[in-house]
Design a protein around this motif. Structure first.
Motif, mmCIF file in Angstrom:
data_model
loop_
_atom_site.group_PDB
_atom_site.id
_atom_site.type_symbol
_atom_site.label_atom_id
_atom_site.label_comp_id
_atom_site.label_asym_id
_atom_site.label_seq_id
_atom_site.Cartn_x
_atom_site.Cartn_y
_atom_site.Cartn_z
ATOM 1 N N HIS A 184 109.105 123.063 21.709
ATOM 2 C CA HIS A 184 110.375 122.179 22.869
ATOM 3 C C HIS A 184 109.190 121.588 23.512
ATOM 4 O O HIS A 184 107.911 121.614 24.114
ATOM 5 C CB HIS A 184 111.432 123.429 23.532
ATOM 6 C CG HIS A 184 110.200 124.148 24.262
ATOM 7 N ND1 HIS A 184 108.935 125.281 24.623
ATOM 8 C CD2 HIS A 184 109.623 123.340 26.157
ATOM 9 C CE1 HIS A 184 108.489 125.217 25.470
ATOM 10 N NE2 HIS A 184 108.244 124.767 26.654
ATOM 11 N N ASP A 237 110.302 120.076 27.841
ATOM 12 C CA ASP A 237 110.635 120.619 28.813
ATOM 13 C C ASP A 237 112.157 119.316 28.993
ATOM 14 O O ASP A 237 111.808 118.276 29.136
ATOM 15 C CB ASP A 237 109.852 120.444 30.284
ATOM 16 C CG ASP A 237 108.625 121.765 29.550
ATOM 17 O OD1 ASP A 237 108.888 122.717 29.361
ATOM 18 O OD2 ASP A 237 107.713 121.332 30.606
ATOM 19 N N HIS A 280 105.430 120.919 22.699
ATOM 20 C CA HIS A 280 104.470 122.296 22.525
ATOM 21 C C HIS A 280 104.640 123.882 22.938
ATOM 22 O O HIS A 280 106.025 124.334 22.615
ATOM 23 C CB HIS A 280 103.959 121.954 24.482
ATOM 24 C CG HIS A 280 104.988 122.506 25.802
ATOM 25 N ND1 HIS A 280 106.197 121.566 26.221
ATOM 26 C CD2 HIS A 280 105.215 123.541 27.061
ATOM 27 C CE1 HIS A 280 106.889 121.546 26.855
ATOM 28 N NE2 HIS A 280 106.681 123.307 27.608
HETATM 29 FE FE LIG Z 1 107.594 124.169 28.245
#
Ligand SMILES: [Fe+2]
Ligand SMILES: O=C(O)CCC(=O)C(=O)O
Length: 183
Positions: free
Chosen positions: A54, A56, A110
């Motif tokens: 994903h 952030d 990540h």
């Molecule tokens: Fe994350």
């Protein structure tokens, strides 16, 4: 943490060619949310992930991981370990800052792999997503746009972006396309 955020947003503003307090003035230091992730021991770590791929959601994320390791970033289509460093912090660029930079910055994909023998803990400060009362619209920063660099994304409130991110979940696909303007 807010002092660190202040310095980081000054550097990021300058990297975009903006005045150093630009990102602070549009609210990037507001709405910092802290979370702690606990990854219990897994009997078959190779069969699963601690966190799936994903990016952030917010402006930036500052992360401290313990000495177990497991965080990986996607670099040139390969997963690269981010080894734990004593007292070292990891700064991830979030989706919203990619949108605001009109793709000059890329938010980092990540994930967390599990190592098995011991539980793992990470402490994370998310800048931007804790302040859903902020009704400001965020989109590509006007000062960066020109005829040669038209906006690639539509504007969004943090509330809408967070709601969309929660609805979509960590399904491994980017939610940037949700804001993408047609070419
Ligand atoms: Fe994350
Ligand atoms: O636990 C970690 O190292 C990363 C967790 C993460 O990526 C997140 O909570 O967004």
């Amino acid at each position: 943490m807010l002092n660190l955020g202040d310095v980081l947003f000054q550097l990021l503003s300058e990297a975009l060619g903006l005045r150093s307090n630009h990102l602070k003035e549009i609210g990037c230091l507001e709405g910092m949310d802290t979370a702690y992730n606990y990854y219990p021991v897994c009997p078959e770590p190779e069969l699963t992930l601690g966190a799936t791929q994903h990016t952030d959601t917010g402006f930036i994320t500052v992360l401290a991981q313990d000495d177990i390791g497991g965080l990986q970033v996607l670099h040139r289509n390969r997963w690269v370990d981010v080894p734990p460093m004593s007292q070292g912090l990891v700064v991830n660029l979030g989706t919203l800052l990619q949108v605001m930079s009109n793709d000059k910055f890329t938010s980092v994909e990540h994930r967390v792999v599990l190592k098995g023998a011991e539980p793992r803990v990470s402490a994370i400060s998310f800048f931007g997503i804790g302040y859903t009362l902020n009704t400001r619209l965020y989109g590509p920063v006007e000062e960066l746009l020109s005829e040669d660099n038209p906006p690639k994304y539509k504007k969004t409130t943090i509330k809408d972006l967070v709601a969309h991110a929660y609805k979509q979940g960590l399904d491994g696909t980017s939610f940037l396309h949700h804001l993408k303007l047609m070419d």
